[in-house]
Enzyme design. Structure first.
Site, mmCIF file in Angstrom:
data_model
loop_
_atom_site.group_PDB
_atom_site.id
_atom_site.type_symbol
_atom_site.label_atom_id
_atom_site.label_comp_id
_atom_site.label_asym_id
_atom_site.label_seq_id
_atom_site.Cartn_x
_atom_site.Cartn_y
_atom_site.Cartn_z
ATOM 1 C CG ASP A 92 3.120 0.193 -43.002
ATOM 2 O OD1 ASP A 92 3.912 -0.431 -43.738
ATOM 3 O OD2 ASP A 92 3.051 0.027 -41.762
ATOM 4 C CD GLN B 7 6.215 -3.619 -31.201
ATOM 5 O OE1 GLN B 7 5.631 -3.729 -30.149
ATOM 6 N NE2 GLN B 7 6.067 -2.550 -31.962
ATOM 7 N N GLY B 8 5.259 -7.878 -34.077
ATOM 8 C CA GLY B 8 5.130 -9.190 -34.711
ATOM 9 C C GLY B 8 3.773 -9.383 -35.367
ATOM 10 C CG ASP B 9 0.165 -9.113 -33.466
ATOM 11 O OD1 ASP B 9 0.183 -10.327 -33.712
ATOM 12 O OD2 ASP B 9 -0.018 -8.644 -32.324
ATOM 13 C CB SER B 10 3.697 -5.249 -38.245
ATOM 14 O OG SER B 10 3.669 -4.131 -37.426
HETATM 15 N N1 ARG Z 1 4.950 -2.157 -35.698
HETATM 16 C C1 ARG Z 1 4.560 -3.377 -35.049
HETATM 17 C C2 ARG Z 1 5.101 -4.571 -35.817
HETATM 18 O O1 ARG Z 1 6.009 -4.382 -36.599
HETATM 19 C C3 ARG Z 1 3.075 -3.431 -34.828
HETATM 20 C C4 ARG Z 1 2.737 -2.504 -33.786
HETATM 21 C C5 ARG Z 1 1.322 -2.438 -33.474
HETATM 22 N N2 ARG Z 1 1.285 -1.743 -32.244
HETATM 23 C C6 ARG Z 1 0.189 -1.489 -31.594
HETATM 24 N N3 ARG Z 1 0.285 -0.906 -30.443
HETATM 25 N N4 ARG Z 1 -0.966 -1.791 -32.082
HETATM 26 O O2 ARG Z 1 4.755 -5.708 -35.560
#
Ligand code: ARG
Length: 259
Positions: free
Chosen positions: A124, A213-216
């Site tokens: 990723d 979500q959004g931190d990815s």
């Molecule tokens: N997939 C998420 C994104 O697109 C990030 C998720 C991180 N999740 C977590 N539990 N650390 O922003």
């Protein structure tokens, strides 16, 4: 999130925005000391000049990223897979999404790891080439044999503008949180899909602090290096469900060609 279409995302954003108005006050009261990244606090962009966020052409923030050179940003493959350069804008030097600080740069080229399929299969990682050079200090990549940064208990720092709770709204301001690196066997217990060769977990066994979500695509910093990229997790900050990050040192050689 990469699989989510932009239409779905925009709809989601609209729903979240209206829900946020209703939920905002209640949540601010309930989570007074616990309302950031998840379980973090405000961070200064001056202290972390390398952290950037990605928006759609319409300006909707959907992921984070890290400057590793003056025109190169590392982010998650699930943030950019299937997108054209014109679909992504990189915002650098802007702590407050509602300010005009820093700059918004178009993207010239998107590289996605050729073996990326979905977050639970690893790889990723993605590299964006900006159309311009920026003056913000980049974060160094780890070297291939930087084993130390992945030792269990090492203090990790995560940064982003993502949600402040699993069902909460995204943050207006840059947030930071501290998450220790977790031992591989512990992460395998949490997630059978966990691959220690391409991923690393970080978080507290009891939860409470996490990316969301959004931190990815944003950075997991250990010892002043880009140790990981925010990738996936179940919920956010739940006990026994740490955040999973791309183990960046593994990709040093392939990134060398891109950066
Ligand atoms: N997939 C998420 C994104 O697109 C990030 C998720 C991180 N999740 C977590 N539990 N650390 O922003």
């Amino acid at each position: 999130m990469g699989a989510t279409s932009r239409v779905t995302r925009l709809l989601l954003a609209a729903v979240l925005a209206s829900a946020a108005v209703v939920a905002g006050l209640t949540q601010a009261n309930a989570d007074q000391e616990n309302q950031q990244i998840v379980g973090g606090s405000r961070a200064s962009i001056a202290d972390h000049p390398y952290v950037v966020y990605l928006t759609t052409a319409e300006g909707f923030q959907f992921c984070g990223g890290t400057l590793v050179d003056d025109n190169k940003v590392i982010t998650a493959a699930h943030c950019t897979a299937g997108k054209q350069p014109a679909d992504v804008v990189v915002v650098a030097g802007r702590e407050d999404k509602e300010s005009g600080a820093g700059l918004a740069s178009p993207v010239r080229q998107i590289w996605v790891h050729p073996e990326f399929t979905n977050v639970r299969s690893g790889n990723d990682v993605s590299v964006l080439t900006l159309t311009q050079r920026v003056q913000y200090a980049p974060l160094p990549l780890p070297s291939k044999d930087d084993a130390d940064i992945y030792r269990a208990g090492q203090p990790g720092l995560v940064l982003g503008w993502g949600r402040v709770a699993a069902d909460g709204q995204p943050s207006r301001y840059l947030l930071r949180a501290g998450v220790p690196i977790m031992a591989d066997p512990d992460c395998t217990k949490s997630y059978p899909a966990y691959q220690p060769t391409t991923m690393v977990c970080a978080g507290l066994p009891q939860g409470g602090v996490d990316t969301c979500q959004g931190d990815s695509g944003g950075p997991l910093v250990v010892d002043g290096k880009l140790a990981g990229i925010t990738s996936w997790g179940e919920g956010c900050a739940a006990p026994g469900k740490p955040g999973v990050y791309t183990r960046l040192a593994v990709y040093r050689d392939v990134l060398e060609d891109q950066v």
